[in-house]
Write a protein that holds these residues in place. Structure first.
Motif, PDB file in Angstrom:
ATOM      1  N   SER A  17      -4.757 -41.039  -5.778  1.00  0.00           N
ATOM      2  CA  SER A  17      -5.773 -40.585  -4.812  1.00  0.00           C
ATOM      3  C   SER A  17      -6.692 -41.738  -4.430  1.00  0.00           C
ATOM      4  CB  SER A  17      -6.591 -39.437  -5.406  1.00  0.00           C
ATOM      5  OG  SER A  17      -5.756 -38.394  -5.860  1.00  0.00           O
ATOM      6  N   PRO A  18      -6.254 -42.634  -3.562  1.00  0.00           N
ATOM      7  CA  PRO A  18      -7.065 -43.805  -3.212  1.00  0.00           C
ATOM      8  C   PRO A  18      -8.364 -43.472  -2.485  1.00  0.00           C
ATOM      9  CG  PRO A  18      -5.148 -43.628  -1.778  1.00  0.00           C
ATOM     10  CD  PRO A  18      -4.961 -42.623  -2.867  1.00  0.00           C
ATOM     11  N   MET A  19      -8.458 -42.311  -1.826  1.00  0.00           N
ATOM     12  CA  MET A  19      -9.659 -41.952  -1.059  1.00  0.00           C
ATOM     13  C   MET A  19     -10.576 -41.026  -1.851  1.00  0.00           C
ATOM     14  SD  MET A  19      -9.207 -43.719   1.584  1.00  0.00           S
ATOM     15  CE  MET A  19     -10.513 -43.095   2.645  1.00  0.00           C
ATOM     16  N   ARG A  20     -10.583 -41.150  -3.151  1.00  0.00           N
ATOM     17  CA  ARG A  20     -11.358 -40.240  -3.995  1.00  0.00           C
ATOM     18  C   ARG A  20     -12.834 -40.663  -4.072  1.00  0.00           C
ATOM     19  NH1 ARG A  20      -8.789 -43.931  -7.028  1.00  0.00           N
ATOM     20  NH2 ARG A  20      -9.919 -44.904  -8.738  1.00  0.00           N
ATOM     21  N   SER A  21     -13.699 -39.693  -4.459  1.00  0.00           N
ATOM     22  CA  SER A  21     -15.129 -39.939  -4.673  1.00  0.00           C
ATOM     23  C   SER A  21     -15.456 -40.091  -6.147  1.00  0.00           C
ATOM     24  CB  SER A  21     -15.945 -38.772  -4.101  1.00  0.00           C
ATOM     25  OG  SER A  21     -15.743 -38.632  -2.725  1.00  0.00           O
ATOM     26  N   TRP A  22     -14.462 -40.149  -7.006  1.00  0.00           N
ATOM     27  CA  TRP A  22     -14.690 -40.180  -8.439  1.00  0.00           C
ATOM     28  C   TRP A  22     -13.810 -41.250  -9.078  1.00  0.00           C
ATOM     29  CZ3 TRP A  22     -10.576 -39.050 -11.819  1.00  0.00           C
ATOM     30  CH2 TRP A  22      -9.420 -38.543 -11.189  1.00  0.00           C
ATOM     31  N   GLN A  23     -14.133 -41.598 -10.300  1.00  0.00           N
ATOM     32  CA  GLN A  23     -13.294 -42.529 -11.047  1.00  0.00           C
ATOM     33  C   GLN A  23     -13.271 -42.133 -12.512  1.00  0.00           C
ATOM     34  OE1 GLN A  23     -16.282 -45.834 -10.037  1.00  0.00           O
ATOM     35  NE2 GLN A  23     -15.352 -46.570 -11.933  1.00  0.00           N
ATOM     36  N   PRO A  24     -12.127 -42.269 -13.172  1.00  0.00           N
ATOM     37  CA  PRO A  24     -12.047 -41.914 -14.588  1.00  0.00           C
ATOM     38  C   PRO A  24     -12.805 -42.930 -15.435  1.00  0.00           C
ATOM     39  CG  PRO A  24      -9.970 -42.865 -13.855  1.00  0.00           C
ATOM     40  CD  PRO A  24     -10.829 -42.720 -12.639  1.00  0.00           C
TER      41      PRO A  24
ATOM     42  N   GLY B  98     -27.103 -27.317 -15.427  1.00  0.00           N
ATOM     43  CA  GLY B  98     -27.920 -26.113 -15.491  1.00  0.00           C
ATOM     44  C   GLY B  98     -27.481 -25.005 -14.563  1.00  0.00           C
ATOM     45  N   GLY B  99     -26.488 -25.258 -13.717  1.00  0.00           N
ATOM     46  CA  GLY B  99     -25.955 -24.219 -12.850  1.00  0.00           C
ATOM     47  C   GLY B  99     -26.240 -24.401 -11.382  1.00  0.00           C
ATOM     48  N   GLY B 100     -27.253 -25.197 -11.045  1.00  0.00           N
ATOM     49  CA  GLY B 100     -27.587 -25.399  -9.639  1.00  0.00           C
ATOM     50  C   GLY B 100     -26.513 -26.170  -8.897  1.00  0.00           C
ATOM     51  N   THR B 101     -26.512 -26.054  -7.577  1.00  0.00           N
ATOM     52  CA  THR B 101     -25.539 -26.747  -6.742  1.00  0.00           C
ATOM     53  C   THR B 101     -26.072 -28.104  -6.327  1.00  0.00           C
ATOM     54  OG1 THR B 101     -24.659 -24.650  -5.897  1.00  0.00           O
ATOM     55  CG2 THR B 101     -24.212 -26.631  -4.596  1.00  0.00           C
ATOM     56  N   VAL B 102     -25.242 -29.125  -6.434  1.00  0.00           N
ATOM     57  CA  VAL B 102     -25.619 -30.478  -6.033  1.00  0.00           C
ATOM     58  C   VAL B 102     -25.461 -30.596  -4.519  1.00  0.00           C
ATOM     59  CG1 VAL B 102     -25.187 -32.936  -6.329  1.00  0.00           C
ATOM     60  CG2 VAL B 102     -24.783 -31.370  -8.243  1.00  0.00           C
ATOM     61  N   ALA B 103     -26.523 -31.024  -3.845  1.00  0.00           N
ATOM     62  CA  ALA B 103     -26.472 -31.193  -2.392  1.00  0.00           C
ATOM     63  C   ALA B 103     -25.863 -32.551  -2.069  1.00  0.00           C
ATOM     64  CB  ALA B 103     -27.873 -31.070  -1.792  1.00  0.00           C
ATOM     65  N   ALA B 104     -24.552 -32.641  -2.217  1.00  0.00           N
ATOM     66  CA  ALA B 104     -23.830 -33.885  -1.942  1.00  0.00           C
ATOM     67  C   ALA B 104     -23.278 -33.847  -0.516  1.00  0.00           C
ATOM     68  CB  ALA B 104     -22.689 -34.061  -2.937  1.00  0.00           C
ATOM     69  N   PRO B 105     -23.118 -35.009   0.105  1.00  0.00           N
ATOM     70  CA  PRO B 105     -22.580 -35.053   1.479  1.00  0.00           C
ATOM     71  C   PRO B 105     -21.153 -34.508   1.546  1.00  0.00           C
ATOM     72  CG  PRO B 105     -23.559 -37.163   0.853  1.00  0.00           C
ATOM     73  CD  PRO B 105     -23.463 -36.340  -0.399  1.00  0.00           C
ATOM     74  N   ALA B 106     -20.795 -34.008   2.697  1.00  0.00           N
ATOM     75  CA  ALA B 106     -19.456 -33.445   2.889  1.00  0.00           C
ATOM     76  C   ALA B 106     -18.369 -34.480   2.620  1.00  0.00           C
ATOM     77  CB  ALA B 106     -19.323 -32.893   4.309  1.00  0.00           C
ATOM     78  N   ALA B 107     -18.616 -35.735   3.009  1.00  0.00           N
ATOM     79  CA  ALA B 107     -17.607 -36.772   2.794  1.00  0.00           C
ATOM     80  C   ALA B 107     -17.386 -37.032   1.309  1.00  0.00           C
ATOM     81  CB  ALA B 107     -18.035 -38.064   3.493  1.00  0.00           C
ATOM     82  N   PHE B 108     -18.460 -36.966   0.531  1.00  0.00           N
ATOM     83  CA  PHE B 108     -18.341 -37.158  -0.915  1.00  0.00           C
ATOM     84  C   PHE B 108     -17.540 -36.010  -1.525  1.00  0.00           C
ATOM     85  CE2 PHE B 108     -19.633 -36.894  -5.324  1.00  0.00           C
ATOM     86  CZ  PHE B 108     -19.764 -38.221  -5.718  1.00  0.00           C
TER      87      PHE B 108
ATOM     88  N   GLY C 181     -33.015 -31.564  -1.647  1.00  0.00           N
ATOM     89  CA  GLY C 181     -32.378 -30.344  -1.160  1.00  0.00           C
ATOM     90  C   GLY C 181     -31.409 -30.592  -0.032  1.00  0.00           C
ATOM     91  N   HIS C 182     -31.394 -31.826   0.479  1.00  0.00           N
ATOM     92  CA  HIS C 182     -30.441 -32.173   1.533  1.00  0.00           C
ATOM     93  C   HIS C 182     -29.703 -33.431   1.118  1.00  0.00           C
ATOM     94  CE1 HIS C 182     -33.902 -34.763   2.310  1.00  0.00           C
ATOM     95  NE2 HIS C 182     -33.069 -35.577   2.912  1.00  0.00           N
ATOM     96  N   ALA C 183     -28.530 -33.618   1.680  1.00  0.00           N
ATOM     97  CA  ALA C 183     -27.693 -34.753   1.307  1.00  0.00           C
ATOM     98  C   ALA C 183     -28.005 -35.952   2.193  1.00  0.00           C
ATOM     99  CB  ALA C 183     -26.221 -34.371   1.432  1.00  0.00           C
ATOM    100  N   ASP C 184     -28.379 -37.062   1.573  1.00  0.00           N
ATOM    101  CA  ASP C 184     -28.600 -38.319   2.274  1.00  0.00           C
ATOM    102  C   ASP C 184     -27.314 -39.141   2.142  1.00  0.00           C
ATOM    103  OD1 ASP C 184     -29.241 -40.959   2.957  1.00  0.00           O
ATOM    104  OD2 ASP C 184     -31.321 -40.752   2.330  1.00  0.00           O
ATOM    105  N   ALA C 185     -26.495 -39.127   3.177  1.00  0.00           N
ATOM    106  CA  ALA C 185     -25.187 -39.766   3.101  1.00  0.00           C
ATOM    107  C   ALA C 185     -25.288 -41.247   2.780  1.00  0.00           C
ATOM    108  CB  ALA C 185     -24.433 -39.557   4.415  1.00  0.00           C
ATOM    109  N   HIS C 186     -26.287 -41.920   3.329  1.00  0.00           N
ATOM    110  CA  HIS C 186     -26.444 -43.353   3.065  1.00  0.00           C
ATOM    111  C   HIS C 186     -26.740 -43.595   1.589  1.00  0.00           C
ATOM    112  CE1 HIS C 186     -27.479 -47.547   3.653  1.00  0.00           C
ATOM    113  NE2 HIS C 186     -28.631 -47.334   3.037  1.00  0.00           N
ATOM    114  N   ALA C 187     -27.682 -42.836   1.025  1.00  0.00           N
ATOM    115  CA  ALA C 187     -28.036 -43.001  -0.386  1.00  0.00           C
ATOM    116  C   ALA C 187     -26.859 -42.642  -1.284  1.00  0.00           C
ATOM    117  CB  ALA C 187     -29.256 -42.153  -0.726  1.00  0.00           C
ATOM    118  N   TRP C 188     -26.140 -41.598  -0.936  1.00  0.00           N
ATOM    119  CA  TRP C 188     -25.001 -41.158  -1.750  1.00  0.00           C
ATOM    120  C   TRP C 188     -23.853 -42.159  -1.715  1.00  0.00           C
ATOM    121  CZ3 TRP C 188     -23.446 -37.269  -5.064  1.00  0.00           C
ATOM    122  CH2 TRP C 188     -24.420 -36.304  -5.357  1.00  0.00           C
TER     123      TRP C 188
END
Length: 271
Positions: free
Chosen positions: A133-140, A54-64, A95-102
């Motif tokens: 990219s072994p340190m990635r936050s995503w997977q195909p 929908g266009g909004g920004t995802v509040a994901a942790p910086a490490a993610f 509205g804030h990133a919970d690093a543990h949950a993420w």
């Protein structure tokens, strides 16, 4: 009747994405690559920010975010696992990133937007990037060929029996495109789609003084009522006018309207 407020507009226009149509009964999978349909939250990485459909920004942790490729767009689903949509929603809507949950969230990527070549070539490109990219936050997302309609039905039944939502079929030869298209099909035991809330009906009986049903309009301009599936809270305070809801149905009426439409969920503003 409850008073509703307008949907908050996203900070900027939503990204243009490819949207699926319903697969036909007995769909022939020849020419398609098939993957699981993840019951997650659509997310678009534009190369610098992670955004909702929908266009909004995802509040994901910086490490993610650091594990996503800079400058390279990705399209996929944020996902916790089968049958865990509500838990995922509570994490990503904050509205804030919970690093543990993420730390439990998977970004399942099925497309590289604006990529050159066929879909099969873009899938190969995603796999190559992931391997490098072994340190990635995503997977195909795993994409496979299925031999025939019977095998496709068997795979659907297996995925659903294990708690999955369904399958997605993407034309292997398709160039990148956006909008709702037949190059992308979804296959599920029951149909589902999205519609916009246009109004409400008054409840009767035990729902007196509350919302009886949502009056909605789908992508084809059809208007109909969705009364089943509303929670008690939603009947007291229904989704705002203009909001987008997902509904599920089985078959159509003689008038060509969805039969037994049931509310599945409401898409949050900006998602």
């Amino acid at each position: 009747m409850p008073v509703t407020t307008p949907v908050r507009a996203a900070a900027e226009p939503p990204p243009a994405l490819l949207l699926a149509r319903e697969a036909a009964d007995g769909q022939d999978p020849w020419g398609y690559l098939v993957s699981e349909k993840f019951d997650g939250v659509r997310a678009y990485w534009d190369g610098a920010r992670l955004r909702f459909r929908g266009g909004g920004t995802v509040a994901a942790p910086a490490a993610f975010l650091a594990g996503l490729p800079a400058g390279q767009p990705l399209d996929g689903e944020l996902w916790l696992g089968r049958g865990r949509f509500d838990e995922l929603s509570s994490i990503v809507r904050r509205g804030h990133a919970d690093a543990h949950a993420w730390g439990r969230v998977h970004y399942m990527v099925f497309e590289c937007p604006n990529g050159e070549g066929s879909f099969a070539q873009r899938v190969q490109r995603l796999q190559t990037w992931a391997a490098a990219s072994p340190m990635r936050s995503w997977q195909p997302v795993e994409q496979t060929q299925v031999a025939h309609a019977a095998a496709l039905q068997q795979r659907l039944e297996h995925v659903v029996a294990d708690g999955g939502e369904g399958l997605v079929l993407h034309r292997a030869d398709a160039l990148y495109s956006t909008g709702r298209s037949d190059v992308l099909l979804k296959l599920k035991p029951a149909h589902d789609a999205e519609a916009v809330v246009m109004g409400y009906t008054r409840g009767e009986g035990r729902f007196e003084g509350q919302t009886g049903a949502l009056r909605v309009r789908d992508d084809n301009g059809r208007e109909f009522l969705v009364g089943s599936g509303l929670t008690d809270e939603q009947r007291r305070d229904p989704p705002p006018l203009g909001s987008v809801v997902t509904y599920r149905w089985r078959g159509e009426t003689l008038q060509g309207l969805p039969r037994f439409p049931t509310l599945v969920r409401v898409r949050e503003a900006g998602w």
